[in-house]
Scaffold this motif. Structure first.
Motif, short mmCIF file in Angstrom:
data_model
loop_
_atom_site.label_atom_id
_atom_site.label_comp_id
_atom_site.label_asym_id
_atom_site.label_seq_id
_atom_site.Cartn_x
_atom_site.Cartn_y
_atom_site.Cartn_z
N ALA A 41 1.49 -2.00 -4.76
CA ALA A 41 0.21 -1.32 -4.93
C ALA A 41 -0.51 -1.93 -6.12
O ALA A 41 0.11 -2.58 -6.98
CB ALA A 41 0.41 0.18 -5.14
N GLY A 92 0.84 -1.20 0.00
CA GLY A 92 0.00 0.00 0.00
C GLY A 92 0.87 1.24 0.00
O GLY A 92 0.71 2.13 0.85
N ALA A 133 -1.98 -1.22 3.20
CA ALA A 133 -3.06 -1.29 2.21
C ALA A 133 -4.43 -1.26 2.88
O ALA A 133 -4.72 -2.07 3.78
CB ALA A 133 -2.91 -2.56 1.37
#
Length: 353
Positions: A39, A13, A76
């Motif tokens: 990501a 993330g 994330a």
């Protein structure tokens, strides 16, 4: 501080508000030799030490990306769609559990997890330390998810005593470049940026329970760097001073406060949310008014973390960024999404991602 001088860190993330600040802080540390920035969508740019890897925590294979890492930082998270809590649960809870399991399978010695002040149970008027219960507020998906992961990590630490686990329980984090994303996530497409002008906010409602802590995202990135580089474990409250209430907000905007009961504000928000006019749910509003104030002493004494910016400076950056439609060259932080606010409306404002 860790004795290792050539660390490889995976940031899961890495392209959001906190993620970009963590990557920046790690990139400036000479002891960090490489960063794997994970990501779902590719950013336009990352720091010189960072290599982007496409990965969805809900479905993609993670272990091979974690092997050989000295630490995994798990950030994330999705806030939308608030009208579909099954989707956020699948990503935030089930995806996090997949990350935790992959850390163990890959033999990574350290996991730094993004918890939140939202994991805490409603608190008293005094500041609470890291021993305060983390059962969240049951009426909001965000707080339920954060609290569930706290319980999951309790079990995880017992089953994997060889893994150093750090839980970062952070305040609301702001920086100029995240303002447009945060407007999309919480305020929605119908709130004009020009409302961020102080002269258009002459009065601030003094709601019961309106007090919160904030931190600049860059200072938060530094806190994560210290957690990665140290040998500490356990939970850390992370926030700047002062605690922000209606009086502090009024001073920031050059406004005056007025007494207002909570129920009209909640009723209006609930109506707007049900009509898909705003993405923030009334349950999140309820949780917000019940958040405890965190005692930051452990972050100071154990991590040796001291923020460079006050909480009011962080909020001022958000307001400035909102007014200027600020952003950054990553998909979550882009100042305008393709299709603009019309595209935001087409998602159902809290109905779909």
């Amino acid at each position: 501080m860790s004795a290792r001088e050539s660390m490889r860190v995976v940031v899961v993330g890495a392209t959001g508000n906190i993620g970009t600040s963590v990557v920046e802080a790690l990139g400036a540390d000479p002891a960090v030799s490489g960063i794997v920035a994970m990501a779902r969508r590719e950013p336009a740019q990352l720091g010189p030490k960072a290599t982007w890897v496409r990965a969805d925590v809900t479905s993609d294979e993670l272990v091979r990306h974690f092997r050989g890492a000295d630490c995994v930082v798990h950030l994330a998270w999705i806030f939308q769609p608030t009208h579909d809590p099954v989707t956020t649960w699948r990503n935030n809870v089930m995806g996090s559990l997949r990350v935790f399991d992959a850390v163990a399978e890959a033999g990574v010695p350290a996991l730094v997890h993004a918890s939140s002040v939202g994991a805490y149970s409603p608190g008293p008027r005094r500041a609470v330390d890291e021993s305060w219960p983390t059962h969240g507020w049951p009426g909001a998906a965000y707080t339920r998810e954060k609290a569930y992961l706290e319980r999951s990590l309790d079990t995880y630490e017992r089953e994997h005593p060889d893994i150093r686990v750090v839980r970062m329980r952070t305040a609301f984090s702001f920086k100029t470049q995240a303002a447009s994303e945060q407007r999309r996530l919480f305020l929605g497409p119908f709130v004009p940026n020009r409302l961020a002008r102080p002269d258009l906010v002459p009065r601030i409602p003094a709601l019961a329970g309106l007090r919160f802590q904030a931190v600049h995202s860059s200072d938060l990135g530094e806190a994560y760097r210290l957690a990665v580089r140290s040998d500490v474990s356990g939970a850390f409250n992370v926030a700047s001073e002062p605690v922000i209430d209606s009086e502090v907000l009024a001073e920031l905007f050059g406004a005056r406060t007025f007494r207002m009961p909570v129920w009209p504000a909640r009723t209006a928000l609930a109506a707007a949310w049900h009509l898909h006019l705003v993405p923030a749910s009334p349950g999140l509003f309820d949780a917000f008014l019940r958040l405890p104030v965190m005692d930051i002493s452990r972050a100071h004494s154990v991590l040796d973390w001291w923020p460079r910016r006050s909480s009011t400076e962080a909020v001022e950056e958000f307001v400035h960024g909102l007014r200027e439609t600020a952003g950054a060259p990553t998909p979550p932080l882009q100042p305008r999404i393709p299709g603009g606010r019309v595209a935001e409306i087409r998602t159902g404002v809290g109905q779909r991602q």
